[in-house]
Design an enzyme around this catalytic site. Structure first.
Site, PDB file in Angstrom:
ATOM      1  N   THR A 175      31.171  26.276  11.769  1.00  0.00           N
ATOM      2  CA  THR A 175      32.378  25.781  12.435  1.00  0.00           C
ATOM      3  C   THR A 175      32.695  24.334  12.123  1.00  0.00           C
ATOM      4  OG1 THR A 175      31.922  27.292  14.274  1.00  0.00           O
ATOM      5  CG2 THR A 175      33.498  25.520  14.700  1.00  0.00           C
TER       6      THR A 175
ATOM      7  N   ASP B  43      22.355  30.044  20.073  1.00  0.00           N
ATOM      8  CA  ASP B  43      21.977  29.939  18.654  1.00  0.00           C
ATOM      9  C   ASP B  43      20.751  29.037  18.552  1.00  0.00           C
ATOM     10  OD1 ASP B  43      21.967  30.248  15.932  1.00  0.00           O
ATOM     11  OD2 ASP B  43      23.601  28.837  15.557  1.00  0.00           O
TER      12      ASP B  43
END
Length: 462
Positions: free
Chosen positions: A112, A241
């Site tokens: 991202t 994550d």
């Protein structure tokens, strides 16, 4: 350097891709825009991310993308509402500071975001984190919807979420937010830059080569972080994550640097069968509480990830023999989730107490009597025999509790003939001992003592 999973995923040693260079240009353009006083919506010194203003303009976007944007906007507002009860950490840097940075260079990029290093006008350096316009998340969104600006806006909400979390969460194990700048003048896109403290990527292979005491410090720091996340002002927080690449080292301390995938929500349930915690090799059944939440699922997910990514590699190898049973208990209890984070922290603190106090050395034979002590001298420094894991690549430099423990270590190494207790200290306050294979020239030093094996000194004039 600091900040984000992007750093851990950096393709170090490779030439920068065109995408990374474009991202770097985007950072520079943002700095120029902020410097001209464009639409700089936030300086990083306030409490909110400005999501109310950022999400107000109607967008000529595909319905699916509009729905995703609405969902992320709702999630961010919900997080801000939860976080609003506490005092935000004040970040002093804003758009004006961003416009004056120099020496911008890309450190890495990920799914991202892109991360760059920049020098501040007043001295020092920060990590700049912004949306990676050519990253996988934006590319996949563009493939679905064909709206690049809207897709960058969608990704920007993840960074705004991260900024919101970093403003509220204060802990030595969380990377510090120095400030932020957002520019919402150019709808439908949001330009966001977070300014974070710098660190270095966590290199597990290098950590495996460091002394056990340093690896234990990493694991203890991680446990303290997870304890904080389990009891944070925002509720129990899970790192969705959770991998080593999400962490950095700052001045020798472990810090999590990527919070955009963190969640304060615990899994909803109607019955216990809804609360199975699944990992690639194990599954754990949990209880569904009376309020319809899976009890402790965030805490347990963090803890098992710490076990499989950190504890199993860093804790057991080259640990002091007397401490290994305690470490095995920690590994077994966390690997089977018999411990929660509270019990895990207590177990780590017990090991630390035993190690710092020297209690783990009880019931050992006294060996220092086999050494001659030469007070007021030290040995000439130079390259000597190596041992693993040493604090020096030039010789054998190890952490010890006392001269008695150093004598036991010297006796266990066939090459060792003498040692000194240096003035250097580790993070636990223990001294470092330097071990030598031969009697080198002695230098007067009022603060040190040379210990020589009696067998090595026989026939030699000392």
């Amino acid at each position: 350097m600091a900040a984000a999973a992007a750093v851990g995923r950096a393709r170090r040693g490779a030439r920068l891709s065109a995408a990374a260079l474009l991202a770097l240009l985007a950072l520079a353009l943002l700095a120029l825009t902020a410097g001209r006083g464009g639409g700089g919506g936030g300086s990083g010194s306030g409490g909110g991310s400005g999501v109310g203003q950022l999400g107000s303009a109607p967008l000529p976007l595909p319905p699916g993308l509009r729905e995703e944007l609405r969902q992320r906007r709702r999630d961010l507002r919900r997080l801000e509402a939860v976080a609003g009860g506490g005092e935000a950490a004040a970040g002093g840097l804003g758009c004006g500071d961003l416009s004056l940075v120099t020496g911008v260079s890309v450190l890495g990029w990920g799914f991202t975001k892109v991360v760059a290093r920049a020098a501040l006008a007043g001295g020092g350096a920060v990590a700049l984190k912004s949306v990676h316009g050519a990253g996988r998340e934006v590319r996949q969104c563009v493939q679905r919807y064909g709206a690049p600006a809207g897709c960058r806006r969608l990704a920007a909400y993840k960074l705004l979420k991260e900024v919101t979390l970093l403003q509220r969460l204060r802990h030595p194990g969380i990377v510090q937010l120095h400030g932020q700048c957002y520019d919402n003048s150019g709808d439908p896109e949001i330009r966001v830059t977070a300014m974070l403290e710098l660190g270095s990527p966590l290199e597990m292979i290098q950590l495996l080569q460091t002394p056990w005491e340093e690896r234990f410090k990493i694991c203890l720091s991680l446990v303290k972080l997870l304890f904080y996340l389990a009891h944070s002002p925002l509720g129990s927080i899970v790192l969705l994550d959770f991998q080593p690449r999400q962490f950095v080292m700052v001045d020798g301390n472990l810090k999590v640097t990527d919070m955009d995938d963190a969640s304060t929500e615990e899994l909803s349930c109607k019955e216990d069968n809804d609360c199975t915690l699944d990992f690639p090799t194990k599954s754990f059944p949990l209880k569904c509480s009376a309020v319809g939440k899976c009890e402790g699922i965030n805490e347990k997910k963090n803890l098992f990830n710490a076990y499989r990514y950190f504890f199993t590699y860093l804790l057991p190898h080259s640990a002091p023999l007397a401490l290994r049973p305690f470490l095995s208990d920690i590994l077994n209890a966390t690997g089977d989730l018999q411990y929660g984070i509270n019990e895990t922290l207590k177990a780590f603190e017990k090991v630390l107490h035993l190690y710092k106090s020297g209690l783990y050395l009880q019931k050992r034979p006294l060996l220092l009597k086999d050494y001659i002590s030469l007070k007021g001298f030290r040995m000439v420094e130079g390259e000597d025999y190596k041992c693993w894991p040493s604090y020096s690549h030039l010789g054998c430099l190890l952490s010890v509790h006392s001269a008695e423990e150093a004598a036991a270590i010297c006796n266990s190494q066939s090459q060792c003939q003498s040692f000194i207790i240096t003035q250097q200290r580790t993070w636990t306050g223990r001294p470092l001992a330097s071990f030598q294979s031969s009697l080198t020239d002695l230098i007067p030093d009022a603060h040190t003592v040379v210990y020589v094996k009696r067998s090595a000194s026989s026939g030699k004039r000392l």
